[in-house]
Design a protein around this motif. Structure first.
Motif, PDB file in Angstrom:
ATOM      1  N   ASP A  79       0.818  -1.212   0.000  1.00  0.00           N
ATOM      2  CA  ASP A  79       0.000   0.000   0.000  1.00  0.00           C
ATOM      3  C   ASP A  79       0.848   1.257   0.000  1.00  0.00           C
ATOM      4  O   ASP A  79       0.717   2.107  -0.856  1.00  0.00           O
ATOM      5  CB  ASP A  79      -0.952   0.023   1.194  1.00  0.00           C
ATOM      6  N   ASN A  80       1.700   1.420   0.959  1.00  0.00           N
ATOM      7  CA  ASN A  80       2.625   2.540   1.052  1.00  0.00           C
ATOM      8  C   ASN A  80       3.999   1.977   1.370  1.00  0.00           C
ATOM      9  O   ASN A  80       4.310   1.717   2.528  1.00  0.00           O
ATOM     10  CB  ASN A  80       2.204   3.541   2.144  1.00  0.00           C
ATOM     11  N   LYS A  86       6.880   5.935   2.132  1.00  0.00           N
ATOM     12  CA  LYS A  86       6.179   7.183   2.393  1.00  0.00           C
ATOM     13  C   LYS A  86       5.096   7.320   1.327  1.00  0.00           C
ATOM     14  O   LYS A  86       5.248   6.803   0.221  1.00  0.00           O
ATOM     15  CB  LYS A  86       7.131   8.365   2.265  1.00  0.00           C
ATOM     16  N   PRO A  87       4.046   8.041   1.622  1.00  0.00           N
ATOM     17  CA  PRO A  87       2.972   8.191   0.628  1.00  0.00           C
ATOM     18  C   PRO A  87       3.431   8.792  -0.702  1.00  0.00           C
ATOM     19  O   PRO A  87       2.843   8.528  -1.726  1.00  0.00           O
ATOM     20  CB  PRO A  87       1.971   9.114   1.323  1.00  0.00           C
ATOM     21  N   THR A  88       4.523   9.563  -0.689  1.00  0.00           N
ATOM     22  CA  THR A  88       4.986  10.199  -1.920  1.00  0.00           C
ATOM     23  C   THR A  88       5.941   9.329  -2.731  1.00  0.00           C
ATOM     24  O   THR A  88       6.269   9.663  -3.854  1.00  0.00           O
ATOM     25  CB  THR A  88       5.689  11.534  -1.602  1.00  0.00           C
ATOM     26  N   GLU A  89       6.393   8.225  -2.171  1.00  0.00           N
ATOM     27  CA  GLU A  89       7.332   7.357  -2.880  1.00  0.00           C
ATOM     28  C   GLU A  89       6.595   6.239  -3.609  1.00  0.00           C
ATOM     29  O   GLU A  89       5.644   5.678  -3.098  1.00  0.00           O
ATOM     30  CB  GLU A  89       8.343   6.741  -1.912  1.00  0.00           C
ATOM     31  N   SER A 106       4.776   0.500  -4.696  1.00  0.00           N
ATOM     32  CA  SER A 106       3.410   0.852  -4.312  1.00  0.00           C
ATOM     33  C   SER A 106       2.412   0.131  -5.207  1.00  0.00           C
ATOM     34  O   SER A 106       2.547   0.146  -6.429  1.00  0.00           O
ATOM     35  CB  SER A 106       3.205   2.364  -4.425  1.00  0.00           C
ATOM     36  N   THR A 115      -0.650   1.025  -5.409  1.00  0.00           N
ATOM     37  CA  THR A 115      -1.699   1.981  -5.756  1.00  0.00           C
ATOM     38  C   THR A 115      -1.366   2.817  -6.992  1.00  0.00           C
ATOM     39  O   THR A 115      -2.192   3.611  -7.433  1.00  0.00           O
ATOM     40  CB  THR A 115      -1.974   2.932  -4.576  1.00  0.00           C
TER      41      THR A 115
END
Length: 93
Positions: free
Chosen positions: A20-21, A24-27, A41, A43
């Motif tokens: 999912d992550n 980090k959410p931005t990577e 990721s 997603t």
């Protein structure tokens, strides 16, 4: 393209995990050498997964062979190589 469960790079087996992550959410992904894992990721789009896998392969080659490329250079190599491999049907796993 199917993202493989593992990939061989310079004689080393790296597990490839879709998460999912990954960090980090931005990577979109990263590689750890201590346990030989590439995390991507799940997603992001299929093409982003492919490009991220290529990027992490380049990171592995850079580290294993001590090429000493900066991260920006690896990003540029990935951005240049991915379309060539994709458009010429050379990127098949």
């Amino acid at each position: 393209m199917l993202i493989p469960d593992e990939i061989q790079v310079a004689g080393h087996t790296f597990a490839v995990k879709l998460e999912d992550n990954p960090n980090k959410p931005t990577e979109m992904g990263y590689i750890t050498f201590e346990n030989c894992v590439i995390r991507i990721s799940k997603t992001i789009s299929a093409s982003q997964k492919e490009a991220t896998l290529l990027h992490e392969i380049l990171e592995a080659v850079n580290s294993i062979h001590r090429i000493d490329l900066r991260h920006k250079q690896i990003e540029q190599l990935e951005a240049g190589l991915y379309p060539v491999l994709k458009q010429n049907n050379l990127w098949r796993l």
